[in-house]
Enzyme design. Structure first.
Site, PDB file in Angstrom:
ATOM      1  N   VAL A  30     110.413  -1.976  73.619  1.00 53.12           N
ATOM      2  CA  VAL A  30     110.686  -0.686  74.272  1.00 53.12           C
ATOM      3  C   VAL A  30     112.128  -0.210  74.089  1.00 53.12           C
ATOM      4  O   VAL A  30     112.463   0.898  74.498  1.00 53.12           O
ATOM      5  CB  VAL A  30     110.358  -0.627  75.791  1.00 53.12           C
ATOM      6  CG1 VAL A  30     108.895  -0.483  76.046  1.00 53.12           C
ATOM      7  CG2 VAL A  30     110.971  -1.762  76.551  1.00 53.12           C
ATOM      8  N   SER A  32     110.711  -6.536  73.562  1.00 57.90           N
ATOM      9  CA  SER A  32     109.525  -7.352  73.265  1.00 57.90           C
ATOM     10  C   SER A  32     109.541  -8.015  71.896  1.00 57.90           C
ATOM     11  O   SER A  32     108.695  -8.868  71.627  1.00 57.90           O
ATOM     12  CB  SER A  32     108.263  -6.505  73.390  1.00 57.90           C
ATOM     13  OG  SER A  32     107.955  -6.330  74.755  1.00 57.90           O
ATOM     14  N   TYR A  66     112.725 -14.501  81.340  1.00 57.12           N
ATOM     15  CA  TYR A  66     112.045 -13.506  80.495  1.00 57.12           C
ATOM     16  C   TYR A  66     112.894 -12.230  80.353  1.00 57.12           C
ATOM     17  O   TYR A  66     113.058 -11.693  79.261  1.00 57.12           O
ATOM     18  CB  TYR A  66     110.663 -13.213  81.097  1.00 57.12           C
ATOM     19  CG  TYR A  66     109.969 -12.023  80.491  1.00 57.12           C
ATOM     20  CD1 TYR A  66     109.381 -12.103  79.232  1.00 57.12           C
ATOM     21  CD2 TYR A  66     109.900 -10.810  81.175  1.00 57.12           C
ATOM     22  CE1 TYR A  66     108.744 -10.999  78.675  1.00 57.12           C
ATOM     23  CE2 TYR A  66     109.261  -9.712  80.635  1.00 57.12           C
ATOM     24  CZ  TYR A  66     108.690  -9.804  79.381  1.00 57.12           C
ATOM     25  OH  TYR A  66     108.072  -8.709  78.830  1.00 57.12           O
ATOM     26  N   LYS A 101     109.595 -11.653  71.961  1.00 56.65           N
ATOM     27  CA  LYS A 101     108.377 -12.449  72.196  1.00 56.65           C
ATOM     28  C   LYS A 101     107.954 -13.213  70.948  1.00 56.65           C
ATOM     29  O   LYS A 101     107.306 -14.257  71.026  1.00 56.65           O
ATOM     30  CB  LYS A 101     107.236 -11.531  72.665  1.00 56.65           C
ATOM     31  CG  LYS A 101     107.510 -10.860  74.014  1.00 56.65           C
ATOM     32  CD  LYS A 101     106.500  -9.752  74.290  1.00 56.65           C
ATOM     33  CE  LYS A 101     106.740  -9.071  75.635  1.00 56.65           C
ATOM     34  NZ  LYS A 101     105.863  -7.889  75.835  1.00 56.65           N
ATOM     35  N   TYR A 157     100.470  -3.632  70.857  1.00 55.73           N
ATOM     36  CA  TYR A 157      99.603  -3.433  72.052  1.00 55.73           C
ATOM     37  C   TYR A 157      98.383  -2.575  71.709  1.00 55.73           C
ATOM     38  O   TYR A 157      97.759  -2.795  70.682  1.00 55.73           O
ATOM     39  CB  TYR A 157     100.416  -2.834  73.210  1.00 55.73           C
ATOM     40  CG  TYR A 157     101.806  -3.398  73.288  1.00 55.73           C
ATOM     41  CD1 TYR A 157     101.990  -4.744  73.600  1.00 55.73           C
ATOM     42  CD2 TYR A 157     102.920  -2.632  72.994  1.00 55.73           C
ATOM     43  CE1 TYR A 157     103.254  -5.291  73.635  1.00 55.73           C
ATOM     44  CE2 TYR A 157     104.194  -3.184  73.025  1.00 55.73           C
ATOM     45  CZ  TYR A 157     104.347  -4.501  73.343  1.00 55.73           C
ATOM     46  OH  TYR A 157     105.594  -5.045  73.366  1.00 55.73           O
TER      47      TYR A 157
HETATM   48  N1  GLN Z   1     111.215  -6.204  78.997  1.00 57.92           N
HETATM   49  C1  GLN Z   1     110.150  -5.264  78.776  1.00 57.92           C
HETATM   50  C2  GLN Z   1     109.086  -5.419  79.850  1.00 57.92           C
HETATM   51  O1  GLN Z   1     108.776  -6.499  80.200  1.00 57.92           O
HETATM   52  C3  GLN Z   1     109.548  -5.486  77.425  1.00 57.92           C
HETATM   53  C4  GLN Z   1     108.400  -4.575  77.141  1.00 57.92           C
HETATM   54  C5  GLN Z   1     108.362  -4.079  75.724  1.00 57.92           C
HETATM   55  O2  GLN Z   1     109.316  -4.158  74.993  1.00 57.92           O
HETATM   56  N2  GLN Z   1     107.233  -3.495  75.363  1.00 57.92           N
HETATM   57  O3  GLN Z   1     108.558  -4.467  80.346  1.00 57.92           O
END
Ligand code: GLN
Length: 306
Positions: free
Chosen positions: A258, A65, A192, A68, A240
Site C-alpha cells: 500500500v 506488504s 508486523y 511479506k 489480493y
Molecule cells: N501494513 C499494511 C496493513 O497491514 C500492509 C497492507 C498492504 O500493503 N497491502 O494494512
C-alpha cells in the site's frame, strides 16, 4: 538491449508524468496519507548484472506488504513445509485486510500475502524470540539479498499504523481465538507493523528481488525450489483480489504494497521494482500496474509466452 530498455523506461516515465491517472494514497495509515501520489520510479535489474532506472528510482518508500515476501522466505528457511499447517496457498479473492474467510476456514488464512496470513508468518518468526530478533532476521535477509546495508525501518510509519490499524488488531485477535497465534496479539502486530515499515528505493528492491528471479549475480539465499514456489504465490495471491487482473495484464509474478511499490519478477531475466504511491481500488499501485503492463509487453517477458 540495455540501451533500448533505457529509452523505453525514460519514455514511460515521461508518459506517466504527463498523463498519470495516479489514484489515491492509502489513507488508513496517516503517515502514508501525507505522501504525494504523483510520483513514479522504476528500476530493472538484468541478468547481466546491469541495472536500468527511470524517474525517482532512488527515492525510498514504505515497502509495506512487499515485506511479506521476505518474511515468508525467512519462515520457509526456518521451518520449511511446516508453515502450510498454519497458512494456506490459495488465492483469496478478497481484499488484503478481509476477515471473511477466516471464520469459515477456522482461523487458517488462505495465503501468506493477505494480512491475516502475513500476521501468522510473522508470528512464526517470533517463536522463541523477541520482536527485535525477528525483525533483525527479516532486515538481514533483505540487506543480504540487496547487498546493501543501508536499508532501515521507518519507525514513524510503524507507529502511525499501530495507532490506526484496527483491522489488523481484529485479525490478530481472531487468529488468536482459533489458536493460530502463538504470541500475544500486540507483540505479533508490533513486529508486523515494523516489518511493513521497512523503507527501500526501487534500486534496492530490484536488487533484493534478484534472489527470486534467479539471476546469476544474486546472492544464494534461497533454493531454486523455494523461489519458484514464492513466485507461484506471488502470481496467484500477490495482488489480493486484483491478482487475476494483474496476471491477465502483466503475466508476471508480482507483490504490491500500500506504499505504492510493486516487486515484479521475470524469472531468469530480470527483477523489477516500481513505485508510484497512488493506488487503484484493490490497494495496488495504479501507475505501477500500468508500468508493469507496458514493460512486460514491450520486453515480451510474460511467463505465458512472447
Ligand atoms: N501494513 C499494511 C496493513 O497491514 C500492509 C497492507 C498492504 O500493503 N497491502 O494494512
Amino acid at each position: 538491449m540495455t540501451e533500448a530498455l533505457e529509452r523505453f523506461l525514460s519514455d514511460l516515465d515521461a508518459e506517466i508524468r504527463k498523463h498519470g491517472n495516479w489514484g489515491e494514497v492509502a489513507d488508513y495509515i496517516p503517515e502514508l496519507a501525507r505522501v504525494d501520489p504523483a510520483q513514479f520510479g522504476i528500476a530493472v535489474s538484468l541478468a547481466d548484472g546491469r541495472i536500468v532506472t527511470a524517474g525517482q528510482a532512488r527515492q525510498q518508500f514504505s515497502i509495506q506488504s512487499i515485506s511479506k515476501v521476505f518474511s515468508l522466505a525467512c519462515v520457509l528457511g526456518r521451518i520449511g513445509e511446516q508453515v502450510w499447517t498454519r497458512v494456506g496457498r490459495e488465492p483469496s479473492g478478497r481484499p488484503f485486510d478481509s476477515i471473511l474467510l477466516l471464520e469459515q476456514e477456522h482461523g487458517r488464512p488462505r495465503n501468506p500475502f493477505i494480512n491475516a496470513g502475513a500476521i501468522v508468518t510473522t508470528d512464526e518468526l517470533l517463536t522463541g524470540r523477541q520482536p527485535k530478533e525477528a525483525l533483525s532476521e527479516i532486515l538481514a535477509f533483505v540487506r543480504a539479498a540487496a547487498e546493501d546495508d543501508d536499508i532501515h525501518i521507518d519507525k514513524a510509519v510503524a507507529r502511525s499504523e499501530a495507532e490506526t490499524g484496527f483491522r489488523n488488531v481484529a485479525l490478530a485477535n481472531y487468529l488468536k481465538s482459533f489458536g493460530n497465534l502463538r504470541n500475544q496479539p500486540e507483540m505479533t502486530l508490533g513486529t508486523y507493523f515494523h516489518q511493513c515499515a521497512i523503507e527501500m528505493s526501487c534500486v534496492q528492491l530490484a536488487r533484493a528481488g534478484r534472489v527470486l528471479a534467479g539471476l546469476p549475480d544474486a546472492p544464494r539465499l534461497l533454493t531454486a525450489l523455494k523461489s519458484r514456489r514464492i513466485n507461484a504465490l506471488m502470481m496467484m495471491c500477490g495482488h489480493y483480489d486484483g491478482s487475476g487482473d494483474f496476471a491477465f495484464r502483466v503475466g508476471l509474478p508480482g507483490k504490491s504494497g500500500v506504499g505504492g511499490g510493486i516487486l515484479l519478477i521475470a524469472p531468469e531475466r530480470a527483477s523489477i521494482a516500481i513505485w508510484s504511491p497512488g493506488l487503484n481500488v484493490y490497494g495496488n499501485s495504479m501507475m505501477g500496474t500500468h508500468a508493469a503492463e507496458q514493460l512486460a509487453r514491450r520486453m515480451e517477458w510474460s511467463v505465458f509466452g512472447s
